[in-house]
Design a protein around this motif. Sequence first.
Motif, mmCIF file in Angstrom:
data_model
loop_
_atom_site.group_PDB
_atom_site.id
_atom_site.type_symbol
_atom_site.label_atom_id
_atom_site.label_comp_id
_atom_site.label_asym_id
_atom_site.label_seq_id
_atom_site.Cartn_x
_atom_site.Cartn_y
_atom_site.Cartn_z
ATOM 1 N N GLY A 191 1.319 -1.838 5.139
ATOM 2 C CA GLY A 191 1.273 -1.152 4.380
ATOM 3 C C GLY A 191 1.377 -0.208 6.826
ATOM 4 N N ARG A 192 0.352 0.749 6.904
ATOM 5 C CA ARG A 192 0.640 1.155 8.149
ATOM 6 C C ARG A 192 -1.166 1.111 9.080
ATOM 7 N NH1 ARG A 192 4.702 1.918 6.018
ATOM 8 N NH2 ARG A 192 6.577 3.048 6.377
ATOM 9 N N ASP A 193 -1.626 0.867 8.013
ATOM 10 C CA ASP A 193 -3.120 1.584 9.140
ATOM 11 C C ASP A 193 -4.004 0.273 8.478
ATOM 12 O OD1 ASP A 193 -3.916 1.599 6.009
ATOM 13 O OD2 ASP A 193 -4.689 4.193 6.576
ATOM 14 N N ASP B 293 4.985 8.671 11.180
ATOM 15 C CA ASP B 293 3.981 7.415 11.389
ATOM 16 C C ASP B 293 2.799 7.219 11.987
ATOM 17 O OD1 ASP B 293 4.596 5.812 8.927
ATOM 18 O OD2 ASP B 293 5.993 5.218 9.740
ATOM 19 N N ARG C 69 0.180 11.372 12.223
ATOM 20 C CA ARG C 69 -1.092 11.786 11.593
ATOM 21 C C ARG C 69 -2.040 10.882 12.056
ATOM 22 N NH1 ARG C 69 1.936 8.338 8.068
ATOM 23 N NH2 ARG C 69 1.198 5.810 8.870
ATOM 24 N N TYR D 35 0.552 4.826 -1.766
ATOM 25 C CA TYR D 35 1.033 6.292 -1.548
ATOM 26 C C TYR D 35 1.749 7.213 -2.339
ATOM 27 C CZ TYR D 35 -2.792 5.839 1.973
ATOM 28 O OH TYR D 35 -4.069 5.790 2.437
ATOM 29 N N ARG D 36 2.676 6.262 -2.723
ATOM 30 C CA ARG D 36 4.037 6.994 -3.384
ATOM 31 C C ARG D 36 4.156 7.677 -5.129
ATOM 32 N NH1 ARG D 36 9.278 6.113 -1.395
ATOM 33 N NH2 ARG D 36 9.340 4.950 0.499
ATOM 34 N N THR E 164 0.420 -1.133 -0.082
ATOM 35 C CA THR E 164 0.060 -0.071 -0.103
ATOM 36 C C THR E 164 1.059 1.766 0.153
ATOM 37 O OG1 THR E 164 -0.188 0.135 2.147
ATOM 38 C CG2 THR E 164 -1.648 -1.090 1.013
ATOM 39 N N GLY E 165 2.420 1.099 1.112
ATOM 40 C CA GLY E 165 3.019 2.664 0.209
ATOM 41 C C GLY E 165 3.274 2.591 -1.096
ATOM 42 N N ARG F 82 -5.959 9.661 2.134
ATOM 43 C CA ARG F 82 -6.537 8.543 2.068
ATOM 44 C C ARG F 82 -7.539 7.909 2.233
ATOM 45 N NH1 ARG F 82 -1.794 7.770 5.900
ATOM 46 N NH2 ARG F 82 -2.792 5.654 5.777
ATOM 47 N N ARG G 162 10.772 9.746 10.188
ATOM 48 C CA ARG G 162 9.719 9.006 9.750
ATOM 49 C C ARG G 162 8.651 7.911 10.821
ATOM 50 N NH1 ARG G 162 11.799 4.949 4.381
ATOM 51 N NH2 ARG G 162 9.552 4.717 3.990
ATOM 52 N N SER H 257 0.944 11.386 2.327
ATOM 53 C CA SER H 257 0.103 10.544 3.171
ATOM 54 C C SER H 257 -0.556 11.085 4.799
ATOM 55 C CB SER H 257 0.885 9.210 4.120
ATOM 56 O OG SER H 257 2.110 10.146 4.482
ATOM 57 N N VAL I 225 5.688 11.845 -0.342
ATOM 58 C CA VAL I 225 5.400 10.189 0.365
ATOM 59 C C VAL I 225 4.144 11.093 2.142
ATOM 60 C CG1 VAL I 225 6.850 8.540 0.764
ATOM 61 C CG2 VAL I 225 4.311 7.940 0.087
HETATM 62 O O1 DC Z 1 5.970 1.481 3.221
HETATM 63 P P1 DC Z 1 6.303 2.581 2.334
HETATM 64 O O2 DC Z 1 7.707 3.016 2.665
HETATM 65 O O3 DC Z 1 7.090 2.727 0.919
HETATM 66 O O4 DC Z 1 5.284 4.242 2.913
HETATM 67 C C1 DC Z 1 5.697 4.925 1.622
HETATM 68 C C2 DC Z 1 4.993 6.156 3.061
HETATM 69 O O5 DC Z 1 3.192 6.239 2.723
HETATM 70 C C3 DC Z 1 5.226 6.217 4.475
HETATM 71 O O6 DC Z 1 5.110 7.608 4.955
HETATM 72 C C4 DC Z 1 4.018 5.958 5.466
HETATM 73 C C5 DC Z 1 2.658 5.698 4.087
HETATM 74 N N1 DC Z 1 1.930 4.788 3.928
HETATM 75 C C6 DC Z 1 0.749 5.543 5.037
HETATM 76 O O7 DC Z 1 0.635 6.037 5.325
HETATM 77 N N2 DC Z 1 -0.388 3.859 5.458
HETATM 78 C C7 DC Z 1 0.158 2.854 4.141
HETATM 79 N N3 DC Z 1 -0.740 1.695 4.344
HETATM 80 C C8 DC Z 1 1.321 2.988 3.385
HETATM 81 C C9 DC Z 1 2.321 4.165 3.586
#
Ligand code: DC
Length: 247
Positions: free
Chosen positions: A148-150, A203, A206, A58-59, A54-55, A128, A199, A122, A118
């Motif tokens: 990913g993160r979420d 994270d 947010r 966003y990228r 998923t990152g 989002r 970073r 994000s 990014v």
């Molecule tokens: O995993 P990555 O480093 O490629 O993620 C790139 C950016 O996107 C990082 O700043 C976190 C954000 N991200 C996010 O907010 N939610 C996600 N599900 C995946 C990545």
Amino acid sequence: MKRSQPCKNQDTQTARKPGRRKRLRIAIDGPAGAGKSTVARRVADILGYIYLDTGAMYRALAVLALDRNISFDDPQALGEMASSVRIDVSEDDGVFRVWIDGEEFTHRLRTPETDRAVKLISMAQPVRRVLVEIQRELARRGGVVMEGRDITSVVIPDAEVKVFLTADVTERARRRWVELRNKGIDMSFDEVLAELQARDAKDHERGWGKLVKVEGAVLIDSTHLSIDEVCCIIIGLCEAKQRCSTS
Ligand code: DC
């Protein structure tokens, strides 16, 4: 991460009854440099599932915003941009690919400029919202490993297997530093560590979709584990889930 022997978990009873197996949704969250992509890709490969980074989505939108000169201070404009385009993804030979309106963005996703952009895009809630909807649709039919993160908190909180993959920040920095050095990129260890810490802070700050370990997610600390050991733990969780849901 150090490497070790691949796990043999595929030989278990559940793996021998593919007809009865449910195609699970495996959700993996964690900070940068914890090994999520490598592990998620490998688990997807072992199980014959789809891998979703998923990152990278966003990228790709961050690159598009740069191309279109959209201000990163304008979440509304960023959201309108995101909702007005078609985003397609696929995986080929371990490479996660992203297209926007038919144009491939894959090779532009990991530049220093995209890294900076990014982090900003994000933070934009309208963006989002758009991506979460697309990601939910991609996960709907199961048989996916999404990282990913979420993912465990927002995208698929009802995923059958939820993992929070982390590692000590110094170890994550060491891995990233080795990776960069192997690519011929000259950065000091302290610079890499500072970048990772920044970073991590982004994270966590947010408001919506920030990185958290949700209840029900299994915490895996990979500081002293190899990639294969982490994959074995996740495959084991999947098999336990399969056994529970088929018995
Ligand atoms: O995993 P990555 O480093 O490629 O993620 C790139 C950016 O996107 C990082 O700043 C976190 C954000 N991200 C996010 O907010 N939610 C996600 N599900 C995946 C990545």
